[in-house]
Design a protein around this motif. Structure first.
Motif, short mmCIF file in Angstrom:
data_model
loop_
_atom_site.label_atom_id
_atom_site.label_comp_id
_atom_site.label_asym_id
_atom_site.label_seq_id
_atom_site.Cartn_x
_atom_site.Cartn_y
_atom_site.Cartn_z
N VAL A 136 -0.06 -0.40 -1.17
CA VAL A 136 1.17 -0.39 -0.38
C VAL A 136 1.29 0.94 0.35
O VAL A 136 0.58 1.90 0.05
CB VAL A 136 2.42 -0.61 -1.27
CG1 VAL A 136 2.38 -1.98 -1.92
CG2 VAL A 136 2.55 0.48 -2.33
N THR A 166 8.57 0.73 0.52
CA THR A 166 7.14 0.44 0.50
C THR A 166 6.87 -0.76 1.39
O THR A 166 7.67 -1.71 1.42
CB THR A 166 6.60 0.17 -0.91
OG1 THR A 166 7.15 -1.07 -1.40
CG2 THR A 166 6.96 1.29 -1.86
N GLY A 221 3.79 -3.64 2.68
CA GLY A 221 2.53 -4.22 2.29
C GLY A 221 2.41 -5.65 2.78
O GLY A 221 3.36 -6.22 3.33
N LEU A 242 2.45 -8.46 -1.95
CA LEU A 242 3.69 -8.00 -2.57
C LEU A 242 4.27 -9.05 -3.51
O LEU A 242 4.80 -8.71 -4.58
CB LEU A 242 4.72 -7.63 -1.50
CG LEU A 242 4.45 -6.36 -0.68
CD1 LEU A 242 5.52 -6.16 0.37
CD2 LEU A 242 4.36 -5.13 -1.58
#
Length: 281
Positions: A106, A169, A171, A176
């Motif tokens: 991430v 974060t 990703g 995720l």
């Protein structure tokens, strides 16, 4: 039904359309409500800097409007230019989260003083959703959306010696979905951990959400929650939708928000806010 005295609304997927602009019809409806004495509140997961332009567009400074940023972690008074509420993540918590994120594929981000602090300013594009071929330049999206400059660090956990309002974060959505429980596991009892988009998973202070911010604003303005209409689309809008007298979900909202809403309006690309205001005001 109580008279509506406040409108609180999310930004992305709600107040702005897919091009990230307030359409003329929605803007007209909001300005008309404001001119009649209704208080406007913009409530977003974005940082304060990322929603000030919408406050200017809607003349919030001249009308005692308020900005709720970082999913409720901070409340800003557009007229007095004062922060009236702020709850941040403790330094030791932030360091632990950022250290833990090293185990995952991430891209963590932490903003401070007009800069978005990252590990990789040239992170690759990621998909917008599972099964969606559309790609997004995640750094450009967040930096431009929040009106930030960008700053790279070799180690964010080492860099952070301040209390951030949130740790974001980014990703791949499919990735995720597979790892978010492991990402949040050490912190779920001490921080809020949530998706704010299929490609965003973030950490904010425990107990902070848009409903808590709404309650603090209602106390400040002597407006009852029953006199508030709230608009949202994502799971981070859920508590706000539930707390308001009238909770309105955009038709593009998540299943949880659609289920919790008192009313489902048109999508953010179809002037859903204006449509609902015409019905309830």
């Amino acid at each position: 039904m109580s008279q509506i005295k406040m409108i609180i609304m999310d930004v992305d997927g709600t107040m702005v359309n897919s091009d990230k602009v307030i359409t003329p019809k929605t803007k007209e409806a909001l300005l008309k409500a404001q001119a009649s004495g209704v208080r406007l509140v913009i409530a977003s997961g974005r940082p304060t800097s990322g929603i000030r332009k919408f406050a200017d567009e809607l003349d919030l400074a001249e009308n005692h409007g308020l900005l709720v940023s970082y999913n409720g972690s901070k409340v800003y008074d557009c007229t007095s230019k004062e922060v009236i509420y702020n709850q941040a993540i403790k330094v030791n918590q932030a360091k632990r989260v950022l250290e833990h994120m090293k185990k995952f594929n991430v891209y963590p981000m932490v903003d401070r003083h007009g800069y978005m602090n990252v590990l990789d300013a040239y992170a690759p594009q990621i998909h917008m959703n599972v099964g969606d071929d559309r790609m997004i330049d995640i750094m450009k999206y967040e930096i431009r959306g929040g009106n930030f400059l960008i700053c790279e660090h070799r180690d964010l956990a080492e860099y952070v010696d301040f209390e951030p309002n949130k740790i974001l974060t980014a990703g791949e959505p499919e990735y995720l979905e597979k790892v978010f429980e492991e990402m949040q596991a050490p912190f779920k009892d001490e921080l809020n951990c949530m998706f704010t988009a299929p490609f965003f998973f973030e950490f904010t202070p425990k107990g902070v959400d848009k409903a808590k911010a709404l309650r603090s604003i209602c106390e400040l303005t002597n407006i009852d929650e029953s006199e508030v209409i709230a608009f949202g689309d994502a799971n981070n809008d859920l508590t706000m939708i539930e707390a308001a007298g009238i909770g309105v979900a955009m038709s593009n909202a998540s299943p949880l928000v659609l289920e919790a809403a008192d009313y489902i309006t048109l999508s953010n690309d179809e002037d859903g806010i204006a449509h609902a205001l015409a019905k309830f005001m």
